[in-house]
Design an enzyme around this catalytic site. Structure first.
Site, PDB file in Angstrom:
ATOM      1  N   HIS A 134       0.798  -1.230   0.000  1.00 51.94           N
ATOM      2  CA  HIS A 134       0.000   0.000   0.000  1.00 51.94           C
ATOM      3  C   HIS A 134       0.824   1.270   0.000  1.00 51.94           C
ATOM      4  CE1 HIS A 134      -2.452  -3.276   1.689  1.00 51.94           C
ATOM      5  NE2 HIS A 134      -3.410  -2.737   0.971  1.00 51.94           N
ATOM      6  N   GLY A 170      -4.517  11.791   9.745  1.00 55.40           N
ATOM      7  CA  GLY A 170      -5.474  10.887   9.121  1.00 55.40           C
ATOM      8  C   GLY A 170      -5.653  11.168   7.630  1.00 55.40           C
ATOM      9  N   ARG A 193      -3.780  16.762   4.647  1.00 57.53           N
ATOM     10  CA  ARG A 193      -3.102  17.343   5.800  1.00 57.53           C
ATOM     11  C   ARG A 193      -1.615  16.996   5.774  1.00 57.53           C
ATOM     12  NH1 ARG A 193      -7.168  16.274  10.357  1.00 57.53           N
ATOM     13  NH2 ARG A 193      -8.549  17.698   9.257  1.00 57.53           N
ATOM     14  N   ARG A 229       1.206   9.659  15.476  1.00 58.06           N
ATOM     15  CA  ARG A 229      -0.073  10.032  14.884  1.00 58.06           C
ATOM     16  C   ARG A 229      -0.398  11.459  15.321  1.00 58.06           C
ATOM     17  NH1 ARG A 229      -5.340  10.160  13.718  1.00 58.06           N
ATOM     18  NH2 ARG A 229      -6.829  10.289  15.420  1.00 58.06           N
ATOM     19  N   ILE A 230      -0.845  12.291  14.392  1.00 59.31           N
ATOM     20  CA  ILE A 230      -1.277  13.651  14.724  1.00 59.31           C
ATOM     21  C   ILE A 230      -2.699  13.807  14.202  1.00 59.31           C
ATOM     22  CG2 ILE A 230       0.928  14.862  14.989  1.00 59.31           C
ATOM     23  CD1 ILE A 230       0.893  15.557  12.053  1.00 59.31           C
ATOM     24  N   GLU A 273     -11.309   9.048  19.458  1.00 55.48           N
ATOM     25  CA  GLU A 273     -10.777   9.110  18.090  1.00 55.48           C
ATOM     26  C   GLU A 273     -10.906   7.694  17.536  1.00 55.48           C
ATOM     27  OE1 GLU A 273      -6.778   8.058  17.583  1.00 55.48           O
ATOM     28  OE2 GLU A 273      -7.892   6.657  18.856  1.00 55.48           O
ATOM     29  N   GLU A 326      -8.110   5.598  15.783  1.00 52.86           N
ATOM     30  CA  GLU A 326      -6.934   4.923  15.213  1.00 52.86           C
ATOM     31  C   GLU A 326      -5.865   4.428  16.201  1.00 52.86           C
ATOM     32  OE1 GLU A 326      -7.979   7.986  14.090  1.00 52.86           O
ATOM     33  OE2 GLU A 326      -8.939   7.291  12.243  1.00 52.86           O
ATOM     34  N   SER A 386     -11.089  18.764  18.504  1.00 50.99           N
ATOM     35  CA  SER A 386     -11.804  19.471  17.428  1.00 50.99           C
ATOM     36  C   SER A 386     -13.302  19.548  17.703  1.00 50.99           C
ATOM     37  CB  SER A 386     -11.581  18.761  16.093  1.00 50.99           C
ATOM     38  OG  SER A 386     -12.073  17.433  16.151  1.00 50.99           O
ATOM     39  N   ASP A 387     -13.779  18.727  18.639  1.00 49.11           N
ATOM     40  CA  ASP A 387     -15.205  18.695  18.972  1.00 49.11           C
ATOM     41  C   ASP A 387     -15.347  18.525  20.481  1.00 49.11           C
ATOM     42  OD1 ASP A 387     -16.533  17.762  16.095  1.00 49.11           O
ATOM     43  OD2 ASP A 387     -14.583  16.843  16.475  1.00 49.11           O
TER      44      ASP A 387
HETATM   45  N1  HPA Z   1     -15.548  10.714  17.112  1.00 47.78           N
HETATM   46  C1  HPA Z   1     -14.537   9.987  16.624  1.00 47.78           C
HETATM   47  N2  HPA Z   1     -13.446  10.517  16.129  1.00 47.78           N
HETATM   48  C2  HPA Z   1     -13.333  11.851  16.113  1.00 47.78           C
HETATM   49  C3  HPA Z   1     -14.347  12.670  16.607  1.00 47.78           C
HETATM   50  C4  HPA Z   1     -15.507  12.057  17.137  1.00 47.78           C
HETATM   51  O1  HPA Z   1     -16.442  12.731  17.582  1.00 47.78           O
HETATM   52  N3  HPA Z   1     -13.956  13.952  16.436  1.00 47.78           N
HETATM   53  C5  HPA Z   1     -12.727  13.917  15.871  1.00 47.78           C
HETATM   54  N4  HPA Z   1     -12.356  12.648  15.670  1.00 47.78           N
END
Ligand code: HPA
Length: 235
Positions: A4, A20, A24, A87-88, A179, A181, A203-204
């Site tokens: 791969h 990911g 990026r 991993r970032i 996350e 991974e 990020s959330d």
């Molecule tokens: N869930 C899984 N992975 C993620 C999320 C989430 O809400 N936000 C960023 N990566």
């Protein structure tokens, strides 16, 4: 050459930074690396090798989920003599005690995934960071006076689900964020005796439904990329 990744032997550095998203990886190479070149584009998953402050570094994406990072990290460790993968990524916080843009250095990855057990016979649902990368991230963050949280995270196979409740395993193991991974990355590194760490940007915030907007997302990851690169120089 591996299945791969189409880079030739010797074209991948011993330290790989792994977002990911392939775009990026491209952004990171363009912003930070000197003399970088594209060494693999199989499946449009770009891997670039260049230098940061004179240190050879490769950046390339994992894709989403344990199966995908399981494939890329295994090939990097076994076919290209990679020693360290950082991993970032981004994560969703399970708690409002975390804020958007917070950085997490992952201690344990916790997962319902059967990856580690079926691939390597590693029992249980918890795998620690491997090798020295985590400690180096910790000391570099301290030196750069970057605020960083050391925490366990939930590596889930599920992004969309029926309820907003935090899964019981994640609660029990005190996971501050989710996350998708790290568990497979740490499993591969443990089996192969390699080094692996994960840096995440929040990020959330899941309980309050706050999130970094798509426009801000790319720029918001710059501090994490810089910390990962400064770590790479010391590995
Ligand atoms: N869930 C899984 N992975 C993620 C999320 C989430 O809400 N936000 C960023 N990566």
């Amino acid at each position: 050459m591996s299945l791969h990744i189409s880079a030739k032997k010797g074209e991948i550095a011993s330290v790989v930074l792994m977002p990911g998203d392939p775009l990026r990886a491209k952004f990171l190479a363009e912003h930070f690396l000197e003399n970088y070149r594209l060494v693999s584009e199989t499946r449009n998953n770009f891997y670039f090798t260049g230098q940061y402050k004179g240190k050879p570094v490769t950046v390339g994406a994992s894709g989403m989920g344990c199966p995908s990072i399981g494939i890329y990290s295994y090939e990097l460790y076994t076919e290209y003599e990679v020693q360290h993968i950082i991993r970032i990524g981004t994560c969703g916080a399970y708690t409002t005690e975390l804020e958007l843009y917070d950085l997490i250095n992952v201690n344990f990855a916790v997962s319902e995934s059967t990856y580690a057990r079926h691939a390597w016979g590693i029992p249980g649902n918890t795998i620690r960071h491997q090798g020295e990368a985590y400690q180096v991230i910790k000391s570099v963050a301290k030196r750069l006076k970057k605020k960083i949280v050391h925490a366990n995270v939930h590596s889930s196979d599920i992004f969309y689900r029926k309820t907003e409740e935090i899964p019981p395993l994640a609660l029990r193991k005190k996971c501050l964020a989710v996350e998708m991974e790290t568990f497979a990355l740490f499993a591969n590194a443990r089996h192969l005796g390699k080094s692996a760490a994960t840096l995440l940007t929040v990020s959330d915030i899941l309980p309050s439904h706050q999130r970094i907007s798509p426009e801000e997302r790319e720029k918001s990851l710059l501090p994490m990329m810089e910390l990962a690169l400064e770590t790479a120089v010391r590995l």
